[in-house]
Design an enzyme around this catalytic site. Structure first.
Site, PDB file in Angstrom:
ATOM      1  CG  ASP A  23      -1.845  -1.211   1.244  1.00  0.00           C
ATOM      2  OD1 ASP A  23      -2.267  -1.654   0.168  1.00  0.00           O
ATOM      3  OD2 ASP A  23      -2.077  -1.736   2.342  1.00  0.00           O
ATOM      4  N   GLY A  25       1.628   2.791  -2.721  1.00  0.00           N
ATOM      5  CA  GLY A  25       1.230   3.582  -3.892  1.00  0.00           C
ATOM      6  C   GLY A  25       1.960   3.137  -5.150  1.00  0.00           C
ATOM      7  CE  LYS A  26       3.665  -2.548  -4.230  1.00  0.00           C
ATOM      8  NZ  LYS A  26       3.145  -2.272  -2.877  1.00  0.00           N
ATOM      9  CB  ALA A  51      -1.981  -6.601  -5.763  1.00  0.00           C
ATOM     10  N   GLY A  52      -4.125  -4.526  -4.670  1.00  0.00           N
ATOM     11  CA  GLY A  52      -5.195  -3.599  -5.058  1.00  0.00           C
ATOM     12  C   GLY A  52      -4.534  -2.301  -5.449  1.00  0.00           C
ATOM     13  CG  HIS A  53      -1.229  -2.246  -7.527  1.00  0.00           C
ATOM     14  ND1 HIS A  53      -0.217  -2.856  -8.226  1.00  0.00           N
ATOM     15  CD2 HIS A  53      -0.986  -2.534  -6.223  1.00  0.00           C
ATOM     16  CE1 HIS A  53       0.587  -3.481  -7.375  1.00  0.00           C
ATOM     17  NE2 HIS A  53       0.129  -3.299  -6.162  1.00  0.00           N
ATOM     18  CD  GLN A 236       1.097  -8.898  -2.474  1.00  0.00           C
ATOM     19  OE1 GLN A 236       1.861  -9.514  -3.197  1.00  0.00           O
ATOM     20  NE2 GLN A 236      -0.095  -8.534  -2.874  1.00  0.00           N
ATOM     21  CB  THR A 251       1.960 -12.060   1.018  1.00  0.00           C
ATOM     22  OG1 THR A 251       1.041 -12.606   0.065  1.00  0.00           O
ATOM     23  CG2 THR A 251       3.276 -11.725   0.327  1.00  0.00           C
ATOM     24  NE  ARG A 315      -7.936  -6.689   5.443  1.00  0.00           N
ATOM     25  CZ  ARG A 315      -6.960  -7.575   5.545  1.00  0.00           C
ATOM     26  NH1 ARG A 315      -6.870  -8.333   6.614  1.00  0.00           N
ATOM     27  NH2 ARG A 315      -6.060  -7.707   4.589  1.00  0.00           N
ATOM     28  NE  ARG A 317      -4.452   0.375   2.750  1.00  0.00           N
ATOM     29  CZ  ARG A 317      -4.575   1.069   1.619  1.00  0.00           C
ATOM     30  NH1 ARG A 317      -4.252   2.349   1.577  1.00  0.00           N
ATOM     31  NH2 ARG A 317      -4.995   0.487   0.532  1.00  0.00           N
ATOM     32  CG  LEU A 344       6.132  15.488   1.327  1.00  0.00           C
ATOM     33  CD1 LEU A 344       6.784  14.806   2.529  1.00  0.00           C
ATOM     34  CD2 LEU A 344       7.209  16.204   0.506  1.00  0.00           C
ATOM     35  CG  ASP A 345      -0.349  14.989  -0.857  1.00  0.00           C
ATOM     36  OD1 ASP A 345       0.439  14.047  -1.090  1.00  0.00           O
ATOM     37  OD2 ASP A 345      -1.585  14.877  -0.946  1.00  0.00           O
ATOM     38  N   GLY A 428       0.342  14.351  -4.494  1.00  0.00           N
ATOM     39  CA  GLY A 428      -1.106  14.287  -4.704  1.00  0.00           C
ATOM     40  C   GLY A 428      -1.447  13.093  -5.566  1.00  0.00           C
TER      41      GLY A 428
HETATM   42  P1  IMP Z   1      -2.367 -12.788   1.747  1.00  0.00           P
HETATM   43  O1  IMP Z   1      -1.380 -12.193   0.800  1.00  0.00           O
HETATM   44  O2  IMP Z   1      -3.783 -12.601   1.312  1.00  0.00           O
HETATM   45  O3  IMP Z   1      -2.046 -14.196   2.096  1.00  0.00           O
HETATM   46  O4  IMP Z   1      -2.259 -11.969   3.124  1.00  0.00           O
HETATM   47  C1  IMP Z   1      -1.110 -12.062   3.983  1.00  0.00           C
HETATM   48  C2  IMP Z   1      -0.804 -10.722   4.616  1.00  0.00           C
HETATM   49  O5  IMP Z   1      -0.381  -9.822   3.612  1.00  0.00           O
HETATM   50  C3  IMP Z   1      -1.984 -10.051   5.312  1.00  0.00           C
HETATM   51  O6  IMP Z   1      -1.495  -9.323   6.429  1.00  0.00           O
HETATM   52  C4  IMP Z   1      -2.512  -9.091   4.269  1.00  0.00           C
HETATM   53  O7  IMP Z   1      -3.207  -8.002   4.856  1.00  0.00           O
HETATM   54  C5  IMP Z   1      -1.205  -8.651   3.630  1.00  0.00           C
HETATM   55  N1  IMP Z   1      -1.356  -8.208   2.240  1.00  0.00           N
HETATM   56  C6  IMP Z   1      -1.476  -8.973   1.143  1.00  0.00           C
HETATM   57  N2  IMP Z   1      -1.571  -8.219   0.044  1.00  0.00           N
HETATM   58  C7  IMP Z   1      -1.490  -6.948   0.452  1.00  0.00           C
HETATM   59  C8  IMP Z   1      -1.497  -5.701  -0.240  1.00  0.00           C
HETATM   60  O8  IMP Z   1      -1.584  -5.622  -1.467  1.00  0.00           O
HETATM   61  N3  IMP Z   1      -1.376  -4.602   0.547  1.00  0.00           N
HETATM   62  C9  IMP Z   1      -1.234  -4.660   1.897  1.00  0.00           C
HETATM   63  N4  IMP Z   1      -1.217  -5.794   2.583  1.00  0.00           N
HETATM   64  C10 IMP Z   1      -1.347  -6.933   1.861  1.00  0.00           C
END
Ligand code: IMP
Length: 445
Positions: A23, A25-26, A51-53, A236, A251, A315, A317, A344-345, A428
Site C-alpha cells: 500500500d 502507492g506502487k 494486490a489492489g493497485h 505487497q 504473504t 479494511r 489500515r 508527502l502532501d 497528490g
Molecule cells: P495474503 O497475501 O492474502 O495471504 O495476506 C497475507 C498478509 O499480507 C496479510 O497481512 C494481508 O493483509 C497482507 N497483504 C497482502 N496483500 C497486500 C497488499 O496488497 N497490501 C497490503 N497488505 C497486503
C-alpha cells in the site's frame, strides 16, 4: 525529461518495489514512471489478486487493478503476467471487463499471461479460509484470496496452472487428481455441485483467456535483446516477503526485487535499477507487529487525510511513523538505487512529524532492524526524532525548491537516514502531482 531519464535508467528492467507492508502507492507510481520513462512493457511477477493497485484513468477517476500491471492504462504499453504469479482467472476476467469499461483495450495485442502461472481456484480459497479459522486469534489476517494456499499447492506440486485450463480433458483429469488428494489429506468436504462449478468456471475462463496465453519469459528476453525498456511492478511489500518479511505475518510470495528474474524466467542480468517506494508515513493492514504504529491523534490524522482503507478488502489500515530501521534494511536487502516518496502532501498540517530511529529491546537501544522477526514483539520502546511540519498546501509544487523549507528538511533527513537518493516525490493523487528531484538535489544532499 522523459528521454533523459530513459538514458539514465538504462535499457533493461527497472523494478518498482514496496519498502514496507504494501500500500505504498506502487500502482500509481508505475503509471507515472511508464509515462515519464516511455517504457515498452510492464510486468507483474509475483502475488495475485491480493494486490489492489489504485490508478487514475482520467483526472479524478480511478480504477483498482488486482492482477493487471498498472501500465495497462497507457495504450502503447504491453502488459505481461509472469509465471511466478498466482492468478484467479474469474477475478481476472472481471478486472478486464472493468478496465474495458474505461475504454481501454485489453486483448492479446496488449496482454500476455504465462501458461506456467499457478491458478487460484475454489480449493485454494477454501484452504485460505480454513487455515485462518483454525488459527483463531493467531490468524494472519489474509485477504482470503487463496494466495498462500496457491503457493503452497505449487510447492506441494498440487497446483493447477494456466495451461491446464486450455484443454477440457486435461483440466478434468488434473482436477480429479487434485480433489482426490485434497479429500484424503485436507479432509475437506467438496460437493459434486462445487466440483462441477469449479470445472465449468475454470474451463470457460480458460477459453476466454486462451488468446493471451504465451511465454512471458521468452517475450521479455527478446524485447530486452532488442533494446526495449520495461518496468517490473511489485505487489505487497518487502516486509511481507514470505522468507525475509515479518514472518509469519507475511504473504505467500517472494516480494523482493531480485525475485523478478525467477518470477519471469529471465536472467538476473536483465534487471537494472530498483526504485523503492515508501510513503511519507507507514501503514499496515492485517495482523502482525507494527513497531511505529501511532495510536494517537497523528495516527488518526494520517488515516483520515490519507484515506487509508484497503482497496481490495475495505479494511481500515493502521497508520504510523516512517521507520528508518525498517526502511534502511529494506533498501539494503533489495539493492534499492532510488526512492519514490509518496503522499508527502498528506503530512501538511501536522505540527511535528515523528520518524523512528531506534528500538529498545532487552534494555538495549538498537539502530538496526532485528534479524529475528520475533524480536519485533519484544520492543520496549521506540525512539523518535521529531521534525517540523508545514501548514501550507504542497499539492501544486512541481519543483523541489518550491516546497516549504520544513518539507525540504523532512525529505533531506529521510534521505540521510535511509541512505539512498530520494529521486521522486508524490504530492497528490493526480498523475502529474509529482516532483522529479533534480540532480542538483543529489549533490546538495
Ligand atoms: P495474503 O497475501 O492474502 O495471504 O495476506 C497475507 C498478509 O499480507 C496479510 O497481512 C494481508 O493483509 C497482507 N497483504 C497482502 N496483500 C497486500 C497488499 O496488497 N497490501 C497490503 N497488505 C497486503
Amino acid at each position: 525529461m522523459g528521454e533523459k531519464l530513459r538514458q539514465w535508467f538504462g535499457g533493461l528492467i527497472t523494478t518498482i518495489i514496496g519498502l514496507s507492508w504494501g500500500d505504498e502507492g506502487k500502482g500509481e507510481i508505475v503509471c507515472r514512471l511508464s509515462k515519464l520513462l516511455g517504457v515498452d512493457f510492464v510486468v507483474r511477477w509475483q502475488g495475485g489478486p491480493n494486490a489492489g493497485h489504485t490508478v487514475e484513468v482520467e483526472p479524478g477517476k480511478t480504477i483498482v487493478l488486482q492482477h493487471l500491471p498498472s501500465g495497462i492504462i497507457h495504450p502503447e504499453v504491453r502488459c505481461l503476467l509472469g509465471a511466478g504469479m498466482v492468478i484467479d482467472p474469474l477475478t481476472l476476467l472481471e478486472e478486464i471487463q472493468r478496465v474495458r469499461a474505461c475504454n481501454i483495450t485489453v486483448d492479446s495485442s496488449r496482454l500476455m499471461i504465462d501458461g506456467r502461472a499457478t491458478v487460484i481456484w475454489g480449493l485454494s480459497k477454501r484452504l485460505d479460509a480454513a487455515l485462518e479459522e483454525a488459527a483463531g486469534t493467531a490468524c494472519i489476517g489474509t485477504t482470503k484470496r487463496g494466495i498462500g494456499p496457491a503457493y503452497a499447492q505449487t510447492a506441494l506440486r498440487q497446483n493447477l496452472i494456466i495451461f491446464d485450463l486450455l484443454d477440457a480433458n486435461r483440466l478434468r483429469a488434473r482436477l480429479d487428481r487434485l480433489i482426490e488428494v485434497a479429500l484424503e489429506i485436507f479432509r475437506l468436504e467438496i460437493t459434486d455441485r462445487e466440483d462441477k462449478e469449479w470445472y465449468e468456471g475454470l474451463l470457460a475462463a480458460g477459453q476466454e483467456l486462451a488468446a493471451c496465453v504465451g511465454d512471458v519469459g521468452q517475450e521479455v528476453r527478446t524485447r530486452i535483446k532488442n533494446g526495449d525498456v520495461g518496468l517490473a511492478e511489485g505487489a505487497q511489500g518487502t516486509l511481507l516477503d514470505v522468507k525475509f518479511g515479518t514472518v509469519p505475518f507475511v504473504t505467500g510470495s517472494y516480494t523482493l526485487a531480485q525475485s523478478v528474474a525467477t518470477g519471469l524466467g529471465v536472467p538476473s542480468r536483465c534487471l537494472d535499477r530498483v526504485v523503492g517506494v515508501i510513503k511519507a508515513y507507514v501503514t499496515r493492514v492485517g495482523n502482525g507487529p507494527f513497531p511505529t504504529k501511532l495510536d494517537n491523534e497523528i495516527g488518526r490524522f494520517l488515516q483520515i487525510e490519507g484515506a487509508e482503507k484497503g482497496s481490495v478488502t475495505g479494511r481500515i489500515r493502521d497508520c504510523g511513523a516512517v521507520d528508518a530501521l525498517a526502511a534502511r534494511w529494506a533498501v539494503a536487502v533489495n539493492g534499492v538505487t532510488d526512492i519514490y516518496l509518496t503522499k508527502l502532501d498528506i503530512l501538511t498540517g501536522l505540527a511535528t512529524i515523528p520518524v523512528a530511529i531506534a528500538y529498545k529491546i532487552g534494555g538495549i537501544w538498537l539502530k538496526d532492524f532485528p534479524y529475528d522477526p520475533a524480536d519485533l514483539n519484544l520492543i520496549e520502546e521506540v525512539e523518535y526524532e521529531y521534525l517540523s511540519g508545514w501548514p501550507t498546501d504542497i499539492s501544486g509544487c512541481r519543483d523541489f525548491w518550491d516546497l516549504p523549507i520544513q518539507a525540504q528538511q523532512y525529505v533531506f533527513r529521510l534521505q540521510e537516514l535511509i541512505g539512498v537518493p530520494i529521486t521522486f516525490i508524490g504530492v497528490g493523487p493526480g498523475q502529474d502531482q509529482q516532483i522529479v528531484v533534480s540532480e542538483e538535489f543529489s549533490r546538495v544532499a
